[in-house]
Scaffold this motif. Structure first.
Motif, PDB file in Angstrom:
ATOM      1  N   ARG A 105      12.038  -5.390   7.490  1.00  0.00           N
ATOM      2  CA  ARG A 105      11.798  -5.981   8.810  1.00  0.00           C
ATOM      3  C   ARG A 105      12.759  -5.520   9.884  1.00  0.00           C
ATOM      4  N   THR A 106      13.405  -4.356   9.680  1.00  0.00           N
ATOM      5  CA  THR A 106      14.178  -3.833  10.807  1.00  0.00           C
ATOM      6  C   THR A 106      13.273  -3.031  11.738  1.00  0.00           C
ATOM      7  N   LEU A 107      12.096  -2.637  11.252  1.00  0.00           N
ATOM      8  CA  LEU A 107      11.066  -2.082  12.126  1.00  0.00           C
ATOM      9  C   LEU A 107       9.919  -3.099  12.111  1.00  0.00           C
ATOM     10  N   PRO A 108       9.750  -3.842  13.182  1.00  0.00           N
ATOM     11  CA  PRO A 108       8.686  -4.847  13.170  1.00  0.00           C
ATOM     12  C   PRO A 108       7.306  -4.207  13.285  1.00  0.00           C
ATOM     13  N   LEU A 109       6.311  -4.866  12.723  1.00  0.00           N
ATOM     14  CA  LEU A 109       4.937  -4.465  12.991  1.00  0.00           C
ATOM     15  C   LEU A 109       4.626  -4.854  14.434  1.00  0.00           C
ATOM     16  N   GLU A 110       4.021  -3.926  15.160  1.00  0.00           N
ATOM     17  CA  GLU A 110       3.697  -4.237  16.557  1.00  0.00           C
ATOM     18  C   GLU A 110       2.354  -4.935  16.664  1.00  0.00           C
ATOM     19  N   LEU A 111       1.581  -4.767  15.627  1.00  0.00           N
ATOM     20  CA  LEU A 111       0.232  -5.322  15.628  1.00  0.00           C
ATOM     21  C   LEU A 111       0.040  -6.042  14.307  1.00  0.00           C
ATOM     22  N   ALA A 112      -0.336  -7.307  14.373  1.00  0.00           N
ATOM     23  CA  ALA A 112      -0.612  -8.049  13.149  1.00  0.00           C
ATOM     24  C   ALA A 112      -2.110  -8.302  13.086  1.00  0.00           C
ATOM     25  N   ARG A 168      -8.760   6.814  11.599  1.00  0.00           N
ATOM     26  CA  ARG A 168      -9.645   6.011  10.759  1.00  0.00           C
ATOM     27  C   ARG A 168      -8.735   5.178   9.875  1.00  0.00           C
ATOM     28  N   VAL A 169      -8.792   3.880  10.044  1.00  0.00           N
ATOM     29  CA  VAL A 169      -7.908   3.008   9.262  1.00  0.00           C
ATOM     30  C   VAL A 169      -8.420   2.988   7.822  1.00  0.00           C
ATOM     31  N   PRO A 170      -7.573   3.363   6.861  1.00  0.00           N
ATOM     32  CA  PRO A 170      -8.047   3.459   5.479  1.00  0.00           C
ATOM     33  C   PRO A 170      -8.594   2.138   4.969  1.00  0.00           C
ATOM     34  N   ARG A 171      -9.726   2.249   4.275  1.00  0.00           N
ATOM     35  CA  ARG A 171     -10.253   1.098   3.554  1.00  0.00           C
ATOM     36  C   ARG A 171     -10.242   1.448   2.074  1.00  0.00           C
ATOM     37  N   PHE A 172      -9.856   0.493   1.267  1.00  0.00           N
ATOM     38  CA  PHE A 172      -9.727   0.759  -0.159  1.00  0.00           C
ATOM     39  C   PHE A 172     -10.852   0.082  -0.913  1.00  0.00           C
ATOM     40  N   ALA A 173     -11.281   0.737  -1.987  1.00  0.00           N
ATOM     41  CA  ALA A 173     -12.303   0.135  -2.834  1.00  0.00           C
ATOM     42  C   ALA A 173     -11.763  -1.136  -3.495  1.00  0.00           C
ATOM     43  N   ASP A 174     -10.450  -1.138  -3.767  1.00  0.00           N
ATOM     44  CA  ASP A 174      -9.808  -2.301  -4.380  1.00  0.00           C
ATOM     45  C   ASP A 174      -9.681  -3.415  -3.333  1.00  0.00           C
ATOM     46  N   ALA A 175     -10.483  -4.480  -3.506  1.00  0.00           N
ATOM     47  CA  ALA A 175     -10.570  -5.517  -2.473  1.00  0.00           C
ATOM     48  C   ALA A 175      -9.327  -6.391  -2.396  1.00  0.00           C
ATOM     49  N   ARG A 176      -8.426  -6.258  -3.372  1.00  0.00           N
ATOM     50  CA  ARG A 176      -7.216  -7.093  -3.316  1.00  0.00           C
ATOM     51  C   ARG A 176      -6.219  -6.578  -2.285  1.00  0.00           C
ATOM     52  N   ILE A 177      -6.464  -5.389  -1.780  1.00  0.00           N
ATOM     53  CA  ILE A 177      -5.517  -4.805  -0.829  1.00  0.00           C
ATOM     54  C   ILE A 177      -5.822  -5.319   0.563  1.00  0.00           C
ATOM     55  N   ARG A 178      -4.830  -5.937   1.159  1.00  0.00           N
ATOM     56  CA  ARG A 178      -5.014  -6.538   2.476  1.00  0.00           C
ATOM     57  C   ARG A 178      -4.216  -5.781   3.514  1.00  0.00           C
ATOM     58  N   LEU A 179      -4.866  -5.507   4.643  1.00  0.00           N
ATOM     59  CA  LEU A 179      -4.163  -4.929   5.787  1.00  0.00           C
ATOM     60  C   LEU A 179      -3.312  -6.018   6.445  1.00  0.00           C
ATOM     61  N   ARG A 180      -2.062  -5.700   6.759  1.00  0.00           N
ATOM     62  CA  ARG A 180      -1.202  -6.672   7.453  1.00  0.00           C
ATOM     63  C   ARG A 180      -1.061  -6.337   8.933  1.00  0.00           C
ATOM     64  N   GLY A 181      -1.054  -5.046   9.260  1.00  0.00           N
ATOM     65  CA  GLY A 181      -0.901  -4.667  10.658  1.00  0.00           C
ATOM     66  C   GLY A 181      -0.410  -3.244  10.770  1.00  0.00           C
ATOM     67  N   GLY A 182       0.072  -2.893  11.961  1.00  0.00           N
ATOM     68  CA  GLY A 182       0.511  -1.513  12.169  1.00  0.00           C
ATOM     69  C   GLY A 182       1.536  -1.407  13.275  1.00  0.00           C
ATOM     70  N   ARG A 183       2.031  -0.183  13.440  1.00  0.00           N
ATOM     71  CA  ARG A 183       2.928   0.099  14.552  1.00  0.00           C
ATOM     72  C   ARG A 183       2.927   1.598  14.799  1.00  0.00           C
ATOM     73  N   LEU A 184       3.390   1.970  15.963  1.00  0.00           N
ATOM     74  CA  LEU A 184       3.602   3.380  16.235  1.00  0.00           C
ATOM     75  C   LEU A 184       4.872   3.810  15.556  1.00  0.00           C
ATOM     76  N   THR A 185       4.891   5.022  15.061  1.00  0.00           N
ATOM     77  CA  THR A 185       6.137   5.530  14.511  1.00  0.00           C
ATOM     78  C   THR A 185       6.189   7.027  14.769  1.00  0.00           C
ATOM     79  N   ALA A 212       2.984   9.105  15.106  1.00  0.00           N
ATOM     80  CA  ALA A 212       2.213   8.842  13.893  1.00  0.00           C
ATOM     81  C   ALA A 212       1.855   7.363  13.854  1.00  0.00           C
ATOM     82  N   ALA A 213       0.853   7.063  13.040  1.00  0.00           N
ATOM     83  CA  ALA A 213       0.428   5.670  12.888  1.00  0.00           C
ATOM     84  C   ALA A 213       1.004   5.129  11.587  1.00  0.00           C
ATOM     85  N   TYR A 214       1.550   3.934  11.668  1.00  0.00           N
ATOM     86  CA  TYR A 214       2.018   3.247  10.474  1.00  0.00           C
ATOM     87  C   TYR A 214       1.085   2.059  10.222  1.00  0.00           C
ATOM     88  N   LEU A 215       0.588   1.968   9.001  1.00  0.00           N
ATOM     89  CA  LEU A 215      -0.247   0.819   8.628  1.00  0.00           C
ATOM     90  C   LEU A 215       0.384   0.138   7.429  1.00  0.00           C
TER      91      LEU A 215
END
Lengths: 215, 295
Positions: B168-175, B195-212, B219-222
């Motif tokens: 958490r020293t680099l905060p997510l800018e987008l939740a 294109r924001v990656p989508r995984f076949a494994d449904a247990r994987i949850r997107l939390r957010g992103g930030r510029l990096t 670059a995009a951080y997800l």
């Protein structure tokens, strides 16, 4: 002297201070949107001028100094133009209207401590403080900066920080605890702009106190 | 000890409370307080008042969008600075570009789809990577690349971004958990259509992103989460970096390179204009398999 820094490195250094800058920005502008603009301008200026930041000195004081300058140079004028009409005519804390004699101290501090302060009232009372007192008070009491850092941030002598802080505390106490036990205490009511003889400013004669000036 | 007058003591109770006084003067005040109940009561009051202020005073937190705005403006300022410097630095830039090309030639792995055996630097050797992936499918075949990538600054940056977001020293800018919302947020902020990656494994949850930044490129951080593990996906312009790694896998119709730094594993692959990098403390085989799932 520092060297030019890349945006990523600069962000690493300054992002942890964003809440502090914003909080102080809100104290200056008393408006959240204006505070955002102020912080953004501050950080862009700091980024461009980073080669002038002296390593080993307080980064937060340096950034707050830039924020203060930004506010006075550009912001204050605009904000005041917009708000001039909104200032209450009977605002007792409008700069200069509070006489030293009205600064009071508690007769019975023990009884006063039985009743906690109320957050909203405290917030409003801080906002009513004259600007220079308000910012010094918030930087030391809320953000817990050292006097040296506040002096650097405000571009004032450390004795001025001390006396403004003293006055700010007395004004707030008077404002918040009105109605509780009060009595004039001339000893605590001194309100001169500079504390005489505060070492670190090249003290004069009179009452002398020595600060931990090594920092 | 000389204790000072009540007036002197009261004047400097504030600096005393704040720990700003020279030890000798602080001691004078304390000696006075020990012998003067009225001043002692006032001192307790000043401490109480300071404590109340700290307890109650509003400390407004900067809104998320402010960090984003600042980040965006800083990068713009940096680009403007680069353009100004480009004129006089043209000579050294040309030299540096030559070096980058050379590195790319050495470090670049096989192109996607060609399979690891197409590259002579690959030693045909099963990876034997341990750690069961969360899904039931078998671990993909792995191959040891001859080159070690421990010194690869790309890898160091990937791991650094991951760890700093986790700490958490680099905060997510987008939740957000909504991939579409994340893609819209990145629009215009990164120099490619994300294109924001989508995984076949449904247990994987997107939390957010930030510029990096990776290298000097936006670059995009997800940030994702899988069963309490943080999974970072960085999407980097494809021309920014060569793609390679310690081990190469063919999975999901693409070649994925995997490496490790300590406890942290990462998997990279190229997809058209961009390079994806997955970084996590999940087992390497899991990461590789997830990389194969990305659509």
């Amino acid at each position: 002297m520092g060297v030019p820094v890349d945006a990523r490195k600069f962000e690493e250094l300054t992002l942890p201070l964003l809440d502090l800058l914003y909080s102080v920005g809100v104290r200056y502008t008393r408006n959240r949107e204006d505070a955002e603009d102020l912080v953004q301008e501050t950080l862009l200026r700091a980024f461009r001028a980073f080669d002038r930041f002296e390593e080993g000195t307080s980064l937060r004081a340096w950034l707050l100094r830039i924020l203060t300058n930004c506010y006075y140079n550009r912001y204050r004028r605009r904000v005041h133009e917009r708000r001039a009409a909104d200032l209450p005519a009977d605002d007792p804390y409008h700069e200069g209207l509070v006489s030293d004699a009205s600064l009071r101290c508690l007769r019975d501090p023990e009884a006063t401590m039985q009743q906690p302060l109320v957050s909203d009232e405290l917030q409003r009372a801080i906002d009513r403080l004259p600007e220079a007192f308000r910012v010094v008070f918030v930087l030391t009491e809320v953000e817990e900066l050292t006097y040296r850092e506040v002096a650097d941030a405000m571009g004032t002598p450390i004795g001025t920080v001390m006396s403004r802080l003293h006055r700010a505390r007395k004004l707030l106490q008077q404002d918040l605890l009105r109605g509780r036990e009060w009595a004039v205490d001339p000893e605590a009511a001194s309100g001169e702009e500079d504390v005489p003889g505060a070492a670190g400013d090249g003290g004069e004669t009179g009452e002398v106190v020595r600060l931990r000036t090594a920092r | 000890m000389e204790t000072g007058s009540c007036g002197w003591v009261r004047r400097f109770l504030g600096p005393w409370k704040d720990g700003e006084l020279d030890p000798a003067d602080a001691a004078r005040i304390e000696a006075h307080l020990a012998s003067c109940p009225a001043c002692a009561a006032q001192a307790r009051f000043e401490k109480w008042f300071g404590g109340e202020v700290r307890r109650l005073a509003d400390r407004p937190r900067a809104p998320e969008r402010l960090a984003q705005r600042v980040s965006f403006e800083l990068r713009r300022a940096q680009r403007a600075r680069r353009v100004r410097r480009a004129a006089w630095a043209a000579g050294s830039v040309a030299a540096a570009a030559g070096l980058v090309l050379l590195v790319a030639f050495v470090a670049r792995g096989p192109s996607p789809g060609s399979g690891p055996t197409a590259d002579r630097s690959v030693v045909a050797q099963p990876s034997g990577a341990g750690g069961a992936p969360p899904s039931a499918s078998p671990a993909p075949p792995g191959f040891q690349l001859a080159a070690r990538h421990d010194g690869d600054p790309f890898a160091a940056e990937l791991v650094d971004r991951h760890e700093r977001v986790v700490q958490r020293t680099l905060p997510l800018e987008l939740a957000t958990a909504d991939g579409g919302a994340a893609a819209a947020w990145f629009q215009g902020k990164v120099p490619f259509a994300l294109r924001v990656p989508r995984f076949a494994d449904a247990r994987i949850r997107l939390r957010g992103g930030r510029l990096t930044h990776v290298g000097d490129r936006d670059a995009a951080y997800l940030g994702y989460e899988l069963q309490g593990h943080s999974l970072s996906v960085l999407v980097v312009p494809g021309d920014a970096r060569p793609v390679g790694g310690e081990r190469a896998y063919d999975v999901g119709g693409r070649t994925v390179f995997a490496s490790s730094r300590g406890e942290i594993h990462y998997a990279v692959f190229r997809d058209g204009e961009v390079v994806y990098a997955l970084v996590s403390d999940l087992p390497e085989t899991t990461l590789v398999e997830l990389a194969g799932q990305i659509r």
